[in-house]
Write an enzyme that holds these catalytic residues in place. Structure first.
Site, PDB file in Angstrom:
ATOM      1  N   TYR A  72       0.996  -1.142   0.195  1.00 39.82           N
ATOM      2  CA  TYR A  72      -0.035   0.126  -0.090  1.00 39.82           C
ATOM      3  C   TYR A  72       0.845   1.161  -0.179  1.00 39.82           C
ATOM      4  O   TYR A  72       0.726   1.895  -0.796  1.00 39.82           O
ATOM      5  CB  TYR A  72      -1.089   0.112   1.200  1.00 39.82           C
ATOM      6  CG  TYR A  72      -1.688   1.310   1.602  1.00 39.82           C
ATOM      7  CD1 TYR A  72      -2.548   1.889   0.533  1.00 39.82           C
ATOM      8  CD2 TYR A  72      -1.272   1.900   2.593  1.00 39.82           C
ATOM      9  CE1 TYR A  72      -3.151   2.972   0.700  1.00 39.82           C
ATOM     10  CE2 TYR A  72      -1.895   3.329   2.939  1.00 39.82           C
ATOM     11  CZ  TYR A  72      -2.845   3.639   1.960  1.00 39.82           C
ATOM     12  OH  TYR A  72      -3.527   4.889   2.231  1.00 39.82           O
ATOM     13  N   LYS A  87       1.326   3.803  -3.169  1.00 40.28           N
ATOM     14  CA  LYS A  87       0.992   5.094  -2.954  1.00 40.28           C
ATOM     15  C   LYS A  87       2.190   6.203  -3.193  1.00 40.28           C
ATOM     16  O   LYS A  87       1.912   7.276  -3.792  1.00 40.28           O
ATOM     17  CB  LYS A  87       0.371   5.415  -1.546  1.00 40.28           C
ATOM     18  CG  LYS A  87      -0.990   4.704  -1.517  1.00 40.28           C
ATOM     19  CD  LYS A  87      -1.980   5.435  -2.193  1.00 40.28           C
ATOM     20  CE  LYS A  87      -2.549   6.857  -1.459  1.00 40.28           C
ATOM     21  NZ  LYS A  87      -3.673   7.546  -2.176  1.00 40.28           N
TER      22      LYS A  87
END
Length: 499
Positions: free
Chosen positions: A310, A314
């Site tokens: 994640y 990002k």
């Protein structure tokens, strides 16, 4: 940073009795009413990282803020048109509710929803957003026909950020490009161990697809990208509000600490990461793709110095839009761990079992007997309504002051109002001791602190009226009251569906 110090949890008994609150304090609470009275009579003044009282935002003499003009949030909200992604998610819903409640004269809000057609997109808009408990609060402002107003403002647009053209119908895309003033990107795949291909599509390619669309918008004032505070180097003591550089991995930032026998630092080539995911998908049997993609994501993240898929994807998404923004006004907002609402539209609204919440519920259900952790490690939490208020203030600041520069904003509490794991466990214990669950059927640990000077400066420039309406003073949070009286009751009611 987790150490070998063990925190042993003492679980609540079903009968009322004396609570041993931490190592020094004993209080006697027998029910929820007494707990609320205790906290209202014994509210703690929030403390800074050195134990001093946290100051309120500064007020300059003779400033626009003191004259009541502030940064012009009310003026900004009037008549603007928006394109919002991720609106069916937790943060996105709160953002829409606040916009509709405080700005009845807002223009159209185009809501990009992953759906196969207009009918499916409209159905998701109605069932997941308009009919939600959260938006029912608008009835108090607009009366029983509030849904009619909402439907006149929100426009369901079928599409997907993962597609190069956002999956929009060309005619609709042209309409939005002609009207939209602000793009708010809240779409993301938030699983820490998401499939690498899925996370790359949502978190890395998605922002660049939106940026490309922004460049076709004739009246674009701002591209607001919502990222996460955990894209940055987790080993720094103070993480600055600064953009990420294209191709710079977390490992390369630590090059001075690399041992002499390590000859090279892995270079981060985002195009190569995408090709790698595609190539491996073609080589793996269909039955093994999901498993292999999850393994690959975690491997690539750790190679480049990120803890999970994640935060890694990002970070790459940030790098791309920062490097390709051109003349598009861009602001990047990095919240830390987002929790339930503190005040607006009512305390304790939450959706889903999030971040630290599985630990809270496991504790309350008697399933978590202990964990290895340093009790002094700081957790960085922010209530979702404060995040939304900050987002709106950031938009107004950049649009009204015609700021073409890229600014990064951390929204976090660790610098101004820290809460430790030890304190958090004490609050769990206090709540469940007097209010046990009737049916006992990754946490992010922030050892670094997040610099919030840009966010604090924003509050200093706001008028008194703006602060009342869009309050996000993180230093004012009373963590005892928030955890025990707001957040956990919200989890019990809206996640466990219990009293």
């Amino acid at each position: 940073m987790i150490s070998s110090l063990s925190i042993n949890f003492s679980f609540p008994l079903l009968k009322p009795q004396t609570i041993h609150y931490g190592p020094f304090k004993t209080i006697n609470i027998k029910n929820r009413s007494q707990m609320k009275n205790y906290f209202s009579d014994n509210k703690k003044q929030p403390k800074g990282i050195n134990g001093s009282v946290v100051p309120s935002p500064k007020r300059g003499n003779g400033s626009e803020r003191e004259r009541g003009q502030g940064i012009g949030i009310a003026k900004f909200l009037q008549g603007k048109n928006y394109l919002v992604t991720g609106a069916t998610g937790f943060l996105g819903k709160v953002f829409l509710e606040k916009m509709l409640r405080t700005a009845p004269d807002v223009g159209q809000i185009f809501v990009l929803i992953k759906a196969k057609d207009k009918e499916a997109a409209l159905n998701r808009l109605k069932t997941e957003i308009i009919d939600s408990e959260l938006l029912k609060s608008l009835e108090e402002v607009y009366g029983k026909n509030y849904k009619t107003l909402v439907m006149s403002k929100l426009v369901a647009v079928p599409g997907c950020v993962c597609e190069y053209d956002l999956g929009m119908d060309p005619l609709r895309a042209n309409e939005i490009a002609a009207k939209v003033n602000v793009i708010v990107n809240s779409a993301a795949s938030t699983k820490f161990d998401e499939r690498y291909d899925v996370a790359l599509n949502s978190n890395t390619k998605g922002p660049s697809h939106l940026l490309n669309f922004a460049k076709s918008c004739k009246n674009i004032c701002l591209f607001l990208h919502i990222s996460t505070a955990y894209v940055s180097d987790g080993e720094a003591k103070i993480i600055q509000e600064s953009p990420l550089c294209m191709g710079e991995s977390n490992v390369s930032r630590k090059r001075n600490n690399i041992s002499e026998n390590q000859t090279s630092v892995p270079s981060l080539d985002i195009d190569n990461e995408m090709r790698l995911a595609t190539n491996i998908m073609e080589l793996v049997n269909d039955s093994e793709v999901a498993k292999e993609m999850k393994i690959l994501g975690l491997e690539r993240a750790k190679i480049h110095g990120w803890p999970n898929t994640y935060s890694f994807t990002k970070a790459m998404g940030e790098m791309i839009i920062t490097s390709l923004k051109g003349d598009i006004p861009l602001a990047i907002v990095r919240p830390t761990v987002i929790g339930s609402t503190y005040k607006e539209p009512f305390p304790g609204w939450i959706e889903g079992n999030r971040m630290v919440d599985p630990f809270i519920l496991s504790y309350g259900q008697g399933k978590l007997f202990g964990m290895f952790a340093d009790s002094k490690v700081i957790l960085d939490m922010v209530p979702v309504d404060m995040v939304v208020n900050a987002l709106i203030a950031i938009m107004a600041k950049h649009v009204n002051f015609d700021n073409p520069n890229l600014t990064v904003y951390h929204i976090g509490s660790s610098m101004i109002n820290p809460i430790s794991i030890g304190d958090m466990v004490d609050y769990f214990y206090t709540h469940f001791k007097c209010c046990p669950l009737s049916d006992p059927k990754g946490m992010i640990l922030a050892s670094p602190r997040f610099d919030i000077r840009n966010t604090q400066k924003l509050m200093e420039e706001m008028s008194d009226e703006e602060i009342r309406e869009f309050w996000f003073d993180l230093g004012s949070i009373n963590w005892e009251e928030y955890i025990c009286n707001i957040h956990i009751p919200g989890l019990r009611k809206r996640v466990l569906k219990s009293k």
